[in-house]
Design a protein around this motif. Structure first.
Motif, PDB file in Angstrom:
ATOM      1  N   PHE A 147       0.847   2.440  18.077  1.00  0.00           N
ATOM      2  CA  PHE A 147       1.069   1.739  16.812  1.00  0.00           C
ATOM      3  C   PHE A 147       0.404   2.469  15.660  1.00  0.00           C
ATOM      4  CE2 PHE A 147       2.571  -2.226  18.772  1.00  0.00           C
ATOM      5  CZ  PHE A 147       3.515  -2.595  17.832  1.00  0.00           C
ATOM      6  N   SER A 148      -0.807   2.947  15.870  1.00  0.00           N
ATOM      7  CA  SER A 148      -1.507   3.635  14.781  1.00  0.00           C
ATOM      8  C   SER A 148      -0.841   4.965  14.448  1.00  0.00           C
ATOM      9  CB  SER A 148      -2.977   3.841  15.142  1.00  0.00           C
ATOM     10  OG  SER A 148      -3.089   4.689  16.260  1.00  0.00           O
ATOM     11  N   LEU A 149      -0.398   5.704  15.462  1.00  0.00           N
ATOM     12  CA  LEU A 149       0.290   6.968  15.191  1.00  0.00           C
ATOM     13  C   LEU A 149       1.630   6.737  14.495  1.00  0.00           C
ATOM     14  CD1 LEU A 149      -0.436   9.004  18.428  1.00  0.00           C
ATOM     15  CD2 LEU A 149      -1.319   9.426  16.139  1.00  0.00           C
ATOM     16  N   SER A 150       2.348   5.704  14.891  1.00  0.00           N
ATOM     17  CA  SER A 150       3.615   5.424  14.216  1.00  0.00           C
ATOM     18  C   SER A 150       3.374   4.950  12.785  1.00  0.00           C
ATOM     19  CB  SER A 150       4.425   4.400  14.993  1.00  0.00           C
ATOM     20  OG  SER A 150       3.721   3.189  15.094  1.00  0.00           O
ATOM     21  N   GLY A 151       2.287   4.232  12.539  1.00  0.00           N
ATOM     22  CA  GLY A 151       1.955   3.832  11.168  1.00  0.00           C
ATOM     23  C   GLY A 151       1.606   5.021  10.302  1.00  0.00           C
ATOM     24  N   VAL A 152       0.819   5.972  10.836  1.00  0.00           N
ATOM     25  CA  VAL A 152       0.479   7.188  10.083  1.00  0.00           C
ATOM     26  C   VAL A 152       1.746   7.998   9.815  1.00  0.00           C
ATOM     27  CG1 VAL A 152      -0.721   9.401  10.221  1.00  0.00           C
ATOM     28  CG2 VAL A 152      -1.909   7.324  10.854  1.00  0.00           C
ATOM     29  N   ALA A 153       2.597   8.136  10.829  1.00  0.00           N
ATOM     30  CA  ALA A 153       3.832   8.907  10.660  1.00  0.00           C
ATOM     31  C   ALA A 153       4.745   8.262   9.629  1.00  0.00           C
ATOM     32  CB  ALA A 153       4.544   9.039  12.000  1.00  0.00           C
ATOM     33  N   SER A 154       4.905   6.938   9.674  1.00  0.00           N
ATOM     34  CA  SER A 154       5.805   6.281   8.716  1.00  0.00           C
ATOM     35  C   SER A 154       5.259   6.346   7.289  1.00  0.00           C
ATOM     36  CB  SER A 154       6.046   4.834   9.122  1.00  0.00           C
ATOM     37  OG  SER A 154       4.868   4.068   8.944  1.00  0.00           O
ATOM     38  N   SER A 155       3.945   6.324   7.127  1.00  0.00           N
ATOM     39  CA  SER A 155       3.406   6.403   5.766  1.00  0.00           C
ATOM     40  C   SER A 155       3.562   7.811   5.189  1.00  0.00           C
ATOM     41  CB  SER A 155       1.937   5.978   5.743  1.00  0.00           C
ATOM     42  OG  SER A 155       1.155   6.891   6.479  1.00  0.00           O
ATOM     43  N   TYR A 156       3.491   8.845   6.038  1.00  0.00           N
ATOM     44  CA  TYR A 156       3.652  10.205   5.523  1.00  0.00           C
ATOM     45  C   TYR A 156       5.111  10.636   5.460  1.00  0.00           C
ATOM     46  CZ  TYR A 156      -1.276  10.997   5.183  1.00  0.00           C
ATOM     47  OH  TYR A 156      -2.587  10.925   4.801  1.00  0.00           O
ATOM     48  N   ILE A 157       5.991  10.026   6.236  1.00  0.00           N
ATOM     49  CA  ILE A 157       7.418  10.334   6.125  1.00  0.00           C
ATOM     50  C   ILE A 157       7.930   9.912   4.752  1.00  0.00           C
ATOM     51  CG2 ILE A 157       9.691   9.562   6.951  1.00  0.00           C
ATOM     52  CD1 ILE A 157       8.601   9.765   9.774  1.00  0.00           C
ATOM     53  N   ARG A 158       7.430   8.805   4.266  1.00  0.00           N
ATOM     54  CA  ARG A 158       7.828   8.327   2.939  1.00  0.00           C
ATOM     55  C   ARG A 158       7.462   9.343   1.866  1.00  0.00           C
ATOM     56  NH1 ARG A 158       4.958   5.077  -0.823  1.00  0.00           N
ATOM     57  NH2 ARG A 158       3.263   5.118   0.675  1.00  0.00           N
ATOM     58  N   ILE A 159       6.293   9.962   1.983  1.00  0.00           N
ATOM     59  CA  ILE A 159       5.859  10.953   0.996  1.00  0.00           C
ATOM     60  C   ILE A 159       6.759  12.176   1.052  1.00  0.00           C
ATOM     61  CG2 ILE A 159       3.994  12.545   0.405  1.00  0.00           C
ATOM     62  CD1 ILE A 159       2.038  10.375   1.291  1.00  0.00           C
ATOM     63  N   TYR A 160       7.083  12.646   2.252  1.00  0.00           N
ATOM     64  CA  TYR A 160       7.937  13.827   2.374  1.00  0.00           C
ATOM     65  C   TYR A 160       9.370  13.537   1.968  1.00  0.00           C
ATOM     66  CZ  TYR A 160       4.161  16.319   4.614  1.00  0.00           C
ATOM     67  OH  TYR A 160       2.969  16.931   4.869  1.00  0.00           O
ATOM     68  N   GLN A 161       9.850  12.323   2.151  1.00  0.00           N
ATOM     69  CA  GLN A 161      11.189  11.975   1.696  1.00  0.00           C
ATOM     70  C   GLN A 161      11.248  11.953   0.178  1.00  0.00           C
ATOM     71  OE1 GLN A 161      11.980   8.252   3.605  1.00  0.00           O
ATOM     72  NE2 GLN A 161      12.851   9.203   5.438  1.00  0.00           N
ATOM     73  N   MET A 162      10.210  11.457  -0.460  1.00  0.00           N
ATOM     74  CA  MET A 162      10.196  11.421  -1.928  1.00  0.00           C
ATOM     75  C   MET A 162      10.032  12.812  -2.507  1.00  0.00           C
ATOM     76  SD  MET A 162       8.144   7.837  -2.693  1.00  0.00           S
ATOM     77  CE  MET A 162       6.893   8.707  -3.504  1.00  0.00           C
ATOM     78  N   ARG A 163       9.371  13.719  -1.810  1.00  0.00           N
ATOM     79  CA  ARG A 163       9.152  15.062  -2.308  1.00  0.00           C
ATOM     80  C   ARG A 163      10.483  15.827  -2.389  1.00  0.00           C
ATOM     81  NH1 ARG A 163       4.680  18.630   0.502  1.00  0.00           N
ATOM     82  NH2 ARG A 163       3.382  17.077  -0.491  1.00  0.00           N
ATOM     83  N   GLY A 164      11.382  15.623  -1.432  1.00  0.00           N
ATOM     84  CA  GLY A 164      12.645  16.352  -1.415  1.00  0.00           C
ATOM     85  C   GLY A 164      13.756  15.644  -2.166  1.00  0.00           C
ATOM     86  N   ALA A 165      13.507  14.469  -2.714  1.00  0.00           N
ATOM     87  CA  ALA A 165      14.557  13.728  -3.404  1.00  0.00           C
ATOM     88  C   ALA A 165      14.822  14.338  -4.786  1.00  0.00           C
ATOM     89  CB  ALA A 165      14.131  12.266  -3.553  1.00  0.00           C
ATOM     90  N   PRO A 166      16.059  14.301  -5.236  1.00  0.00           N
ATOM     91  CA  PRO A 166      16.356  14.831  -6.570  1.00  0.00           C
ATOM     92  C   PRO A 166      15.738  13.931  -7.644  1.00  0.00           C
ATOM     93  CG  PRO A 166      18.302  13.812  -5.613  1.00  0.00           C
ATOM     94  CD  PRO A 166      17.251  13.830  -4.551  1.00  0.00           C
ATOM     95  N   PRO A 167      15.395  14.494  -8.775  1.00  0.00           N
ATOM     96  CA  PRO A 167      14.787  13.671  -9.840  1.00  0.00           C
ATOM     97  C   PRO A 167      15.784  12.634 -10.355  1.00  0.00           C
ATOM     98  CG  PRO A 167      15.199  15.902 -10.613  1.00  0.00           C
ATOM     99  CD  PRO A 167      15.518  15.880  -9.156  1.00  0.00           C
ATOM    100  N   LYS A 168      15.268  11.482 -10.737  1.00  0.00           N
ATOM    101  CA  LYS A 168      16.102  10.400 -11.231  1.00  0.00           C
ATOM    102  C   LYS A 168      16.575  10.734 -12.639  1.00  0.00           C
ATOM    103  CE  LYS A 168      14.024   6.703  -8.559  1.00  0.00           C
ATOM    104  NZ  LYS A 168      13.353   5.414  -8.614  1.00  0.00           N
ATOM    105  N   ALA A 169      17.829  10.487 -12.875  1.00  0.00           N
ATOM    106  CA  ALA A 169      18.397  10.717 -14.211  1.00  0.00           C
ATOM    107  C   ALA A 169      18.116   9.491 -15.075  1.00  0.00           C
ATOM    108  CB  ALA A 169      19.895  10.962 -14.119  1.00  0.00           C
ATOM    109  N   GLU A 170      17.690   9.736 -16.281  1.00  0.00           N
ATOM    110  CA  GLU A 170      17.382   8.608 -17.187  1.00  0.00           C
ATOM    111  C   GLU A 170      18.382   8.523 -18.291  1.00  0.00           C
ATOM    112  OE1 GLU A 170      13.376   8.394 -18.464  1.00  0.00           O
ATOM    113  OE2 GLU A 170      12.633   8.995 -16.541  1.00  0.00           O
TER     114      GLU A 170
END
Length: 125
Positions: free
Chosen positions: A102-125
């Motif tokens: 559970f702790s390893l999956s929690g660490v992995a899920s919290s850092y997957i979110r960071i890496y997903q946001m890093r590769g996302a295209p910038p939001k158009a305003e």
């Protein structure tokens, strides 16, 4: 009497000879009376809960559901501590490994979110 007269001299010498005999020859215990140690088996239902593993399970679930890194790292620390401090490994291993997963999956899920946001295209305003 007790003043060290002629009659106490042989008794004193005999007692000292017995002490020196055991000291020189080694261990004075009787080998025929030695009983081997028998470990008492521990039942899973009689075992007290491991509070480190319980804390790790709770923090791991909180980190997994909220994707909070602090909960996840606390869960990982508690899980490693539970693994290191087990009193009865044959009984507590299931609970400690579940807490570690559970702790390893929690660490992995919290850092997957960071890496997903890093590769996302910038939001158009």
């Amino acid at each position: 009497g007790l003043q060290g007269g002629a009659e106490s001299e042989p008794v004193h010498r005999a007692a000292m000879a017995a002490v020196w005999k055991h000291t020189i020859q080694g261990d004075p215990r009787r080998e025929d009376l030695v009983q081997p140690y028998k470990r008492v088996p521990v039942k899973e239902e009689d075992q007290d809960p491991d509070f480190r593993a319980l804390a790790s399970l709770g923090l791991g679930m909180a980190g997994l559901f909220t994707k909070n890194q602090y909960f996840s790292w606390g869960a990982l620390f508690s899980a490693v501590s539970a693994l290191c401090c087990m009193e009865h490994p044959e009984v507590n291993m299931k609970q400690a490994t579940t807490a570690l997963m559970f702790s390893l999956s929690g660490v992995a899920s919290s850092y997957i979110r960071i890496y997903q946001m890093r590769g996302a295209p910038p939001k158009a305003e």
